[in-house]
Structures are given as structure tokens and as C-alpha cells.
Write an enzyme that holds these catalytic residues in place. Structure first.
Site, PDB file in Angstrom:
ATOM      1  N   LYS A   1     -24.425  16.321  -9.789  1.00  0.00           N
ATOM      2  CA  LYS A   1     -23.923  15.338 -10.746  1.00  0.00           C
ATOM      3  C   LYS A   1     -25.078  14.609 -11.415  1.00  0.00           C
ATOM      4  CE  LYS A   1     -19.200  14.924  -9.875  1.00  0.00           C
ATOM      5  NZ  LYS A   1     -18.751  14.419  -8.555  1.00  0.00           N
TER       6      LYS A   1
ATOM      7  N   LYS B   1     -12.419  32.530  -9.932  1.00  0.00           N
ATOM      8  CA  LYS B   1     -11.115  31.954  -9.633  1.00  0.00           C
ATOM      9  C   LYS B   1     -10.625  31.048 -10.764  1.00  0.00           C
ATOM     10  CE  LYS B   1     -12.469  27.879  -7.043  1.00  0.00           C
ATOM     11  NZ  LYS B   1     -12.260  27.052  -5.888  1.00  0.00           N
TER      12      LYS B   1
ATOM     13  N   LYS C   1      -9.942  24.511 -13.859  1.00  0.00           N
ATOM     14  CA  LYS C   1      -9.770  23.752 -15.092  1.00  0.00           C
ATOM     15  C   LYS C   1     -11.014  23.881 -15.971  1.00  0.00           C
ATOM     16  CE  LYS C   1      -9.216  18.977 -16.438  1.00  0.00           C
ATOM     17  NZ  LYS C   1     -10.504  18.367 -16.540  1.00  0.00           N
TER      18      LYS C   1
END
Ligand code: TRP
Length: 329
Positions: A111, A194, A197
Site C-alpha cells: 500500500k 481468479k 473486482k
């Protein structure tokens, strides 16, 4: 009875991957365990969302959880920010959480790399807040995916550290519930990997028939098999996995046979797959829409969940205060 807890950051609509990878198993767990399912809206603040967006995304998850069959009478479904007790425990845990260990957490490093202008203290102490979420209910089991394993290790470490520091055997070490090994991994429609979003390859539970048809028809395939019984390359194998998940076995067998004798037409497979996904989605989608339009009901559910969660949380917190040396309240 053992306690199971799971948190989800409110970052958008649930897709088939969320459903078959997690939410479906929650619906079973609520019959077998004491369950807490909460929406981690404090955690979402690390990226500074707009106030109106927070409210909307919390409502979305709530409506979708209910539509999937999570039952507010069986499980406590609540919003993290409705349970202030968590914050007090977060503070206590932070006093014994060290800069070095927090900086070494992979998700923090990632992050920090992604948002170099916003490496805030909340991001650094994300694992402490997550630990507080879990141990405030003295939860035994936490169903999480592999990406949360390091956060779970931190939660166990903080629980252990508290016990050692105060020479008590108070917090159980929460185990990761490795449902993800058993759960179906739902592939995306873009040929590899997979469903997710951020990958932009997802079918959402709330998608309508037209959207689903469009998405499925665009799914990546190949030129088709040239030799009988050949192995399926990933994009095609993915479509078969989706058939396995949403279609009757006879449909899967039919297309598998056609693949094996090289007569398959991917257009037909996709059409059938789209219809089977629509059949699966439609009742859930209808429930999502109906819950979403009934704000008073959702408000009642959230209040009921918060009440259950606060009762459990304040019990723990009272004991924690006593252990640390503060007056209980
Ligand atoms: N960190 C989790 C995620 O990003 C969300 C979360 C917050 C959570 N608190 C939790 C998950 C407690 C399980 C238990 O997916």
C-alpha cells in the site's frame, strides 16, 4: 460453542467469486457457530473515501449479505463503526505493537508503494485494528483468504503478547479458517486468474441478464481443440470451471464431450453459461434490490447486529480494563 468472525471492507459489489469463495460458506457457518460478520468501514478510511460513498458502500454490502442468506437472527451482522469498544482495544494493542514489525507487513509495504503520498498511521496500524476486531469477541476462527494470512499472524501475536505481558490466559489465538483450500476458486472471464473486482473480469451478483450475457460472450477463448481429448488451455478451462459451478452436471458433460471430440462451438457454450449464471443470479439480484429499497429494515438489522456485538465487546473490554489496571466500567 466456538466463535467465528469475518470482516469485509466495503469496496463495492459482491461478485460470483466472493459468493462461492466465502459468503456461501458463511451461510453454513451461521448454523454451526456463534458468528460475527461485520463491515470494516474504519479500515476503509485508510484510502480517504468520501462520506457519501462510505454510507452507500456499507448499505451495499449489508443488502448483498442479506440477499445471500446471512440471517440477522442467527449471526450478528454489524458495522464496525457501530462498536466503539473496538477502538479502545485498538489503543491498548497499539501500545504493544512495534514500528518495525508493522513496517514489515507485506500489505503495508504494498500500500505504501501504491499510495506514497498517503502512508498514514492508520495504514501502518491496520493489523492492530484487525486484531482488535477479532479478539474483542475472543473469536476462535476467522475465515480468510491467503492474502490475509500475515494479518492473522499479527492478530495471534498481539493476543499472545497481551496474555504474556499481563500473565493471563485471556485471549485465545484466533485460527485462520482455511476454507479457501476447500472453497471453489472462481476464475475470471479474461482468460487467466481468479475473479476479482480490481481485475475487471467479474460478474456481480447484482448484474442483470443483459450485462451478464454481454460479459460472458466477451470471455476469452481460443481457436478450439484440434486433437480429441486434449487438455484445455486456461481460458477454456476457466469457462468449464464456471459451468461446473453454476450449471447442472449434464450441461457440463455435454460440452465436455463436444470439446473432447472437437465439435465444440464456444458460442453455444457461452450462451448456455450466460443463461445458467442468469438463473443463479436472478433470485439473489431480486433480493438485493428489495433489501436496498427498504432502508428502515436494513437500519433495524444493523442496530440488532450492533447490539449483539457491543454486548460481547463490552464484556471483553471490561475484563481487559481490569487486567490492565484500569477501573472496569
Ligand atoms: N483485512 C480484511 C480484508 O481486507 C478485512 C478485515 C478487517 C477483516 N478486519 C477483519 C477480516 C477481521 C477478518 C477479520 O479483507
Amino acid at each position: 460453542m466456538e466463535t467465528v468472525l469475518s470482516g469485509i471492507r466495503p469496496t463495492g459489489n459482491l461478485h460470483l467469486g466472493n459468493y462461492f469463495g466465502a459468503v456461501k460458506s458463511f451461510v453454513k457457518l451461521q448454523d454451526e457457530y456463534k458468528c460475527f460478520f461485520f463491515i470494516a468501514d474504519w479500515h476503509s478510511l485508510t484510502t480517504h473515501p468520501k462520506p457519501a460513498d462510505i454510507q452507500q458502500s456499507v448499505r451495499t454490502i449489508l443488502a448483498e449479505y442479506l440477499a445471500c442468506g446471512i440471517d440477522p437472527e442467527k449471526a450478528a451482522i454489524y458495522v464496525q463503526s457501530d462498536v466503539p469498544e473496538v477502538l479502545e482495544l485498538y489503543l491498548y494493542l497499539n501500545m504493544n505493537a512495534y514500528l518495525g514489525e508493522l513496517q514489515r507487513v507485506t500489505t503495508f509495504k504494498e500500500k505504501a508503494r501504491k499510495q506514497p503520498d498517503n502512508i498514514n498511521a492508520g495504514l501502518l496500524t491496520y493489523p492492530t485494528l484487525m486484531a482488535a476486531d477479532i479478539i474483542i469477541h475472543r473469536a476462535d476462527k476467522v475465515p480468510v483468504g491467503k492474502d490475509q494470512e500475515q494479518n492473522m499472524e499479527m492478530a495471534r501475536r498481539f493476543a499472545r503478547r497481551f496474555n504474556q505481558m499481563y500473565e493471563v490466559d485471556f485471549f485465545p489465538e484466533p485460527a485462520s479458517f482455511a476454507y479457501s483450500d476447500k472453497a471453489v476458486k472462481v476464475p475470471g472471464l479474461d482468460g487467466s486468474g481468479k475473479m476479482g473486482k480490481s481485475e475487471g473480469n467479474a460478474i456481480y451478483l447484482v448484474d442483470d441478464a443483459t450485462t451478464i450475457r454481454k460479459k460472458v460472450m466477451k470471455a476469452v477463448t481460443d481457436a478450439g481443440p484440434t486433437l480429441p481429448n486434449s487438455e484445455k488451455p486456461e481460458p477454456v478451462a476457466n469457462l468449464f470451471t464456471l459451468l461446473e459451478i453454476v450449471s447442472p452436471k449434464s450441461t457440463y458433460d455435454y460440452f465436455n464431450e463436444q470439446y473432447n471430440n472437437c465439435s465444440i462451438r464456444y458460442g453455444d457454450l457461452k450462451k448456455q453459461l450466460a443463461e445458467d449464471i442468469i438463473a443463479f443470479n436472478t433470485p439473489i439480484r431480486e433480493r438485493i434490490l428489495s433489501y436496498s429499497s427498504d432502508l428502515p429494515y436494513m437500519e433495524r438489522v444493523a442496530r440488532m447486529g450492533a447490539e449483539k456485538a457491543r454486548e460481547s465487546a463490552s464484556k471483553t473490554l471490561n475484563e481487559v480494563r481490569h487486567i490492565i489496571g484500569f477501573r472496569s466500567c
